[in-house]
Write a protein that holds these residues in place. Structure first.
Motif, PDB file in Angstrom:
ATOM      1  N   ALA A   1     -27.003  50.743 -60.401  1.00  0.00           N
ATOM      2  CA  ALA A   1     -27.763  49.681 -59.723  1.00  0.00           C
ATOM      3  C   ALA A   1     -26.825  48.770 -58.943  1.00  0.00           C
ATOM      4  CB  ALA A   1     -28.559  48.887 -60.750  1.00  0.00           C
ATOM      5  N   ARG A   2     -25.670  48.450 -59.535  1.00  0.00           N
ATOM      6  CA  ARG A   2     -24.762  47.483 -58.904  1.00  0.00           C
ATOM      7  C   ARG A   2     -23.881  48.128 -57.832  1.00  0.00           C
ATOM      8  NH1 ARG A   2     -22.035  43.033 -62.519  1.00  0.00           N
ATOM      9  NH2 ARG A   2     -22.098  42.099 -60.458  1.00  0.00           N
ATOM     10  N   ASN A   3     -23.467  49.369 -58.043  1.00  0.00           N
ATOM     11  CA  ASN A   3     -22.447  49.955 -57.157  1.00  0.00           C
ATOM     12  C   ASN A   3     -22.975  50.986 -56.167  1.00  0.00           C
ATOM     13  OD1 ASN A   3     -19.631  48.940 -58.061  1.00  0.00           O
ATOM     14  ND2 ASN A   3     -20.774  49.323 -59.955  1.00  0.00           N
TER      15      ASN A   3
ATOM     16  N   ALA B   1     -26.993  51.375 -55.479  1.00  0.00           N
ATOM     17  CA  ALA B   1     -28.222  50.867 -54.862  1.00  0.00           C
ATOM     18  C   ALA B   1     -27.995  49.549 -54.122  1.00  0.00           C
ATOM     19  CB  ALA B   1     -29.306  50.697 -55.930  1.00  0.00           C
ATOM     20  N   ALA B   2     -27.358  48.591 -54.780  1.00  0.00           N
ATOM     21  CA  ALA B   2     -27.218  47.261 -54.168  1.00  0.00           C
ATOM     22  C   ALA B   2     -26.372  47.283 -52.890  1.00  0.00           C
ATOM     23  CB  ALA B   2     -26.668  46.268 -55.191  1.00  0.00           C
ATOM     24  N   PRO B   3     -25.194  47.919 -52.882  1.00  0.00           N
ATOM     25  CA  PRO B   3     -24.428  47.946 -51.622  1.00  0.00           C
ATOM     26  C   PRO B   3     -25.184  48.652 -50.486  1.00  0.00           C
ATOM     27  CG  PRO B   3     -23.002  48.480 -53.465  1.00  0.00           C
ATOM     28  CD  PRO B   3     -24.395  48.472 -54.002  1.00  0.00           C
ATOM     29  N   LYS B   4     -25.890  49.726 -50.819  1.00  0.00           N
ATOM     30  CA  LYS B   4     -26.661  50.404 -49.765  1.00  0.00           C
ATOM     31  C   LYS B   4     -27.770  49.498 -49.240  1.00  0.00           C
ATOM     32  CE  LYS B   4     -25.825  55.233 -50.971  1.00  0.00           C
ATOM     33  NZ  LYS B   4     -26.389  56.445 -51.574  1.00  0.00           N
TER      34      LYS B   4
ATOM     35  N   LYS C   1     -24.057  39.901 -44.580  1.00  0.00           N
ATOM     36  CA  LYS C   1     -22.622  39.618 -44.462  1.00  0.00           C
ATOM     37  C   LYS C   1     -22.042  39.518 -45.871  1.00  0.00           C
ATOM     38  CE  LYS C   1     -23.082  37.068 -40.109  1.00  0.00           C
ATOM     39  NZ  LYS C   1     -24.562  36.998 -40.085  1.00  0.00           N
ATOM     40  N   THR C   2     -21.871  40.679 -46.474  1.00  0.00           N
ATOM     41  CA  THR C   2     -21.299  40.770 -47.818  1.00  0.00           C
ATOM     42  C   THR C   2     -20.188  41.816 -47.785  1.00  0.00           C
ATOM     43  OG1 THR C   2     -22.924  42.469 -48.429  1.00  0.00           O
ATOM     44  CG2 THR C   2     -23.494  40.189 -48.917  1.00  0.00           C
ATOM     45  N   PRO C   3     -19.227  41.716 -48.698  1.00  0.00           N
ATOM     46  CA  PRO C   3     -18.099  42.654 -48.640  1.00  0.00           C
ATOM     47  C   PRO C   3     -18.495  44.103 -48.874  1.00  0.00           C
ATOM     48  CG  PRO C   3     -17.970  41.239 -50.578  1.00  0.00           C
ATOM     49  CD  PRO C   3     -19.043  40.685 -49.710  1.00  0.00           C
ATOM     50  N   CYS C   4     -19.636  44.323 -49.521  1.00  0.00           N
ATOM     51  CA  CYS C   4     -20.055  45.701 -49.814  1.00  0.00           C
ATOM     52  C   CYS C   4     -20.747  46.366 -48.638  1.00  0.00           C
ATOM     53  CB  CYS C   4     -21.017  45.702 -50.995  1.00  0.00           C
ATOM     54  SG  CYS C   4     -22.538  44.777 -50.658  1.00  0.00           S
ATOM     55  N   ALA C   5     -21.214  45.571 -47.687  1.00  0.00           N
ATOM     56  CA  ALA C   5     -22.132  46.113 -46.675  1.00  0.00           C
ATOM     57  C   ALA C   5     -21.451  47.037 -45.671  1.00  0.00           C
ATOM     58  CB  ALA C   5     -22.823  44.970 -45.935  1.00  0.00           C
TER      59      ALA C   5
ATOM     60  N   ARG D   1     -19.073  50.320 -53.000  1.00  0.00           N
ATOM     61  CA  ARG D   1     -19.043  49.715 -54.327  1.00  0.00           C
ATOM     62  C   ARG D   1     -19.391  48.218 -54.227  1.00  0.00           C
ATOM     63  NH1 ARG D   1     -14.615  46.555 -56.023  1.00  0.00           N
ATOM     64  NH2 ARG D   1     -12.785  46.579 -54.655  1.00  0.00           N
ATOM     65  N   CYS D   2     -19.646  47.632 -55.386  1.00  0.00           N
ATOM     66  CA  CYS D   2     -19.894  46.191 -55.466  1.00  0.00           C
ATOM     67  C   CYS D   2     -18.576  45.449 -55.642  1.00  0.00           C
ATOM     68  CB  CYS D   2     -20.808  45.917 -56.661  1.00  0.00           C
ATOM     69  SG  CYS D   2     -20.997  44.158 -57.032  1.00  0.00           S
ATOM     70  N   TYR D   3     -18.473  44.273 -55.013  1.00  0.00           N
ATOM     71  CA  TYR D   3     -17.296  43.412 -55.160  1.00  0.00           C
ATOM     72  C   TYR D   3     -17.625  42.166 -55.976  1.00  0.00           C
ATOM     73  CZ  TYR D   3     -15.185  46.341 -51.537  1.00  0.00           C
ATOM     74  OH  TYR D   3     -14.680  47.413 -50.832  1.00  0.00           O
ATOM     75  N   ASP D   4     -18.814  42.127 -56.575  1.00  0.00           N
ATOM     76  CA  ASP D   4     -19.271  40.961 -57.337  1.00  0.00           C
ATOM     77  C   ASP D   4     -19.002  39.685 -56.543  1.00  0.00           C
ATOM     78  OD1 ASP D   4     -20.514  39.641 -59.373  1.00  0.00           O
ATOM     79  OD2 ASP D   4     -18.773  39.607 -60.694  1.00  0.00           O
ATOM     80  N   CYS D   5     -19.498  39.683 -55.326  1.00  0.00           N
ATOM     81  CA  CYS D   5     -19.126  38.657 -54.354  1.00  0.00           C
ATOM     82  C   CYS D   5     -19.797  37.307 -54.658  1.00  0.00           C
ATOM     83  CB  CYS D   5     -19.541  39.114 -52.953  1.00  0.00           C
ATOM     84  SG  CYS D   5     -21.330  39.148 -52.682  1.00  0.00           S
ATOM     85  N   ASN D   6     -19.287  36.278 -54.018  1.00  0.00           N
ATOM     86  CA  ASN D   6     -19.972  34.977 -54.060  1.00  0.00           C
ATOM     87  C   ASN D   6     -20.441  34.598 -52.657  1.00  0.00           C
ATOM     88  OD1 ASN D   6     -17.612  34.349 -52.848  1.00  0.00           O
ATOM     89  ND2 ASN D   6     -16.970  32.773 -54.306  1.00  0.00           N
TER      90      ASN D   6
ATOM     91  N   GLU E   1     -24.868  35.329 -48.657  1.00  0.00           N
ATOM     92  CA  GLU E   1     -25.896  36.349 -48.422  1.00  0.00           C
ATOM     93  C   GLU E   1     -25.947  37.394 -49.537  1.00  0.00           C
ATOM     94  OE1 GLU E   1     -26.071  37.921 -44.460  1.00  0.00           O
ATOM     95  OE2 GLU E   1     -26.008  35.942 -43.545  1.00  0.00           O
ATOM     96  N   ARG E   2     -25.285  37.107 -50.643  1.00  0.00           N
ATOM     97  CA  ARG E   2     -25.353  38.024 -51.795  1.00  0.00           C
ATOM     98  C   ARG E   2     -26.809  38.334 -52.112  1.00  0.00           C
ATOM     99  NH1 ARG E   2     -22.308  38.332 -57.502  1.00  0.00           N
ATOM    100  NH2 ARG E   2     -24.050  38.964 -58.809  1.00  0.00           N
ATOM    101  N   ILE E   3     -27.145  39.626 -52.210  1.00  0.00           N
ATOM    102  CA  ILE E   3     -28.528  40.021 -52.494  1.00  0.00           C
ATOM    103  C   ILE E   3     -28.771  40.224 -53.985  1.00  0.00           C
ATOM    104  CG2 ILE E   3     -28.875  41.071 -50.222  1.00  0.00           C
ATOM    105  CD1 ILE E   3     -28.668  43.830 -51.663  1.00  0.00           C
ATOM    106  N   CYS E   4     -27.695  40.220 -54.775  1.00  0.00           N
ATOM    107  CA  CYS E   4     -27.829  40.485 -56.208  1.00  0.00           C
ATOM    108  C   CYS E   4     -27.883  39.156 -56.948  1.00  0.00           C
ATOM    109  CB  CYS E   4     -26.642  41.308 -56.689  1.00  0.00           C
ATOM    110  SG  CYS E   4     -26.365  42.766 -55.669  1.00  0.00           S
ATOM    111  N   ARG E   5     -29.078  38.697 -57.237  1.00  0.00           N
ATOM    112  CA  ARG E   5     -29.236  37.366 -57.843  1.00  0.00           C
ATOM    113  C   ARG E   5     -29.924  37.415 -59.192  1.00  0.00           C
ATOM    114  NH1 ARG E   5     -28.269  33.106 -54.027  1.00  0.00           N
ATOM    115  NH2 ARG E   5     -27.310  34.093 -52.220  1.00  0.00           N
TER     116      ARG E   5
HETATM  117  S1  SF4 Z   1     -22.871  41.300 -55.662  1.00  0.00           S
HETATM  118 FE1  SF4 Z   1     -22.237  41.104 -53.497  1.00  0.00          FE
HETATM  119  S2  SF4 Z   1     -20.750  42.759 -53.213  1.00  0.00           S
HETATM  120 FE2  SF4 Z   1     -21.919  43.263 -55.062  1.00  0.00          FE
HETATM  121  S3  SF4 Z   1     -23.546  44.611 -54.332  1.00  0.00           S
HETATM  122 FE3  SF4 Z   1     -24.369  42.515 -54.440  1.00  0.00          FE
HETATM  123  S4  SF4 Z   1     -24.105  41.707 -52.367  1.00  0.00           S
HETATM  124 FE4  SF4 Z   1     -22.766  43.522 -52.560  1.00  0.00          FE
END
Ligand code: SF4
Length: 196
Positions: free
Chosen positions: A135-137, A139-142, A150-154, A159-164, A167-171
């Motif tokens: 789900a994190r690495n 589905a979410a980056p895709k 504008k996220t590092p994974c896009a 993979r996911c970078y657990d960004c801050n 525009e992080r979509i994983c909340r």
């Molecule tokens: S937490 Fe950030 S880097 Fe990780 S998948 Fe979500 S938006 Fe991308």
């Protein structure tokens, strides 16, 4: 694990569950089961790939913000039936979804008489840790890439970078262990790859 065992594991948790040879068969099943009622969709590439918005809207009152404006998001929360996919599920029958706005995961928890999850075989992972990883690495980056965030994974969606990022979509993460009280919840397992 065979899909039959995954189906049985879902049923043991109280979900309704069926196996379909392909997306067309799953679509036909849904079009027979959902008729003359109100239907809401969560954001889902799987539902889009199957053209379910087009087919179900010919005989239901369908609301989906992907084919209407953003007010459709609220209307979709007040329907009798709700459809979604998952970002991942376990062979044992746990359903995982990550969300940014929250409408999709909220509707899989409360507010609808019936909820259907359409799940391609590519979404199934052996255990919870691997499902969460998917789900994190995957589905979410895709999804971030698809949405042009504008996220590092896009950029490469590898993979996911657990960004801050703003525009992080994983909340939020929702894991359904069993159907919620009062919601008839069915999982359609499809023997082909669907969605992200
Ligand atoms: S937490 Fe950030 S880097 Fe990780 S998948 Fe979500 S938006 Fe991308």
């Amino acid at each position: 694990m065979e899909l039959e065992q995954v189906r049985d594991n879902l049923r043991a948790r109280g979900f309704r569950a069926e196996i379909f040879p392909d997306g067309k068969a799953a679509s036909d099943y849904l079009n027979a089961a959902i008729d003359g009622t109100t239907v809401g969709f969560g954001g889902s590439v799987t539902l889009k790939e199957l053209g379910l918005d087009k087919s179900l809207s010919t005989h239901n009152d369908l609301h989906w913000h992907w084919v209407g404006d953003s007010t459709e998001r609220d209307r979709a929360m007040n329907t009798e039936v709700y459809l979604s996919s998952v970002n991942a599920m376990t062979e044992g029958g746990e359903l995982l979804n990550i969300d940014g706005t929250g409408n999709r995961v909220a509707s899989t928890l409360y507010g609808h008489k019936r909820v259907y999850f359409v799940v391609g075989q590519n979404k199934i992972a052996p255990d919870y840790e691997q499902a969460l990883w998917r789900a994190r690495n995957i589905a979410a980056p895709k999804n971030a890439q698809r949405l042009g965030m504008k996220t590092p994974c896009a950029a490469r969606a590898e993979r996911c970078y657990d960004c801050n990022s703003p525009e992080r979509i994983c909340r939020g993460l929702v894991v359904l262990w069993e159907p919620m009280f009062g919601t008839e919840t069915e999982v359609l397992l499809v023997r082909e790859d669907l969605g992200l």
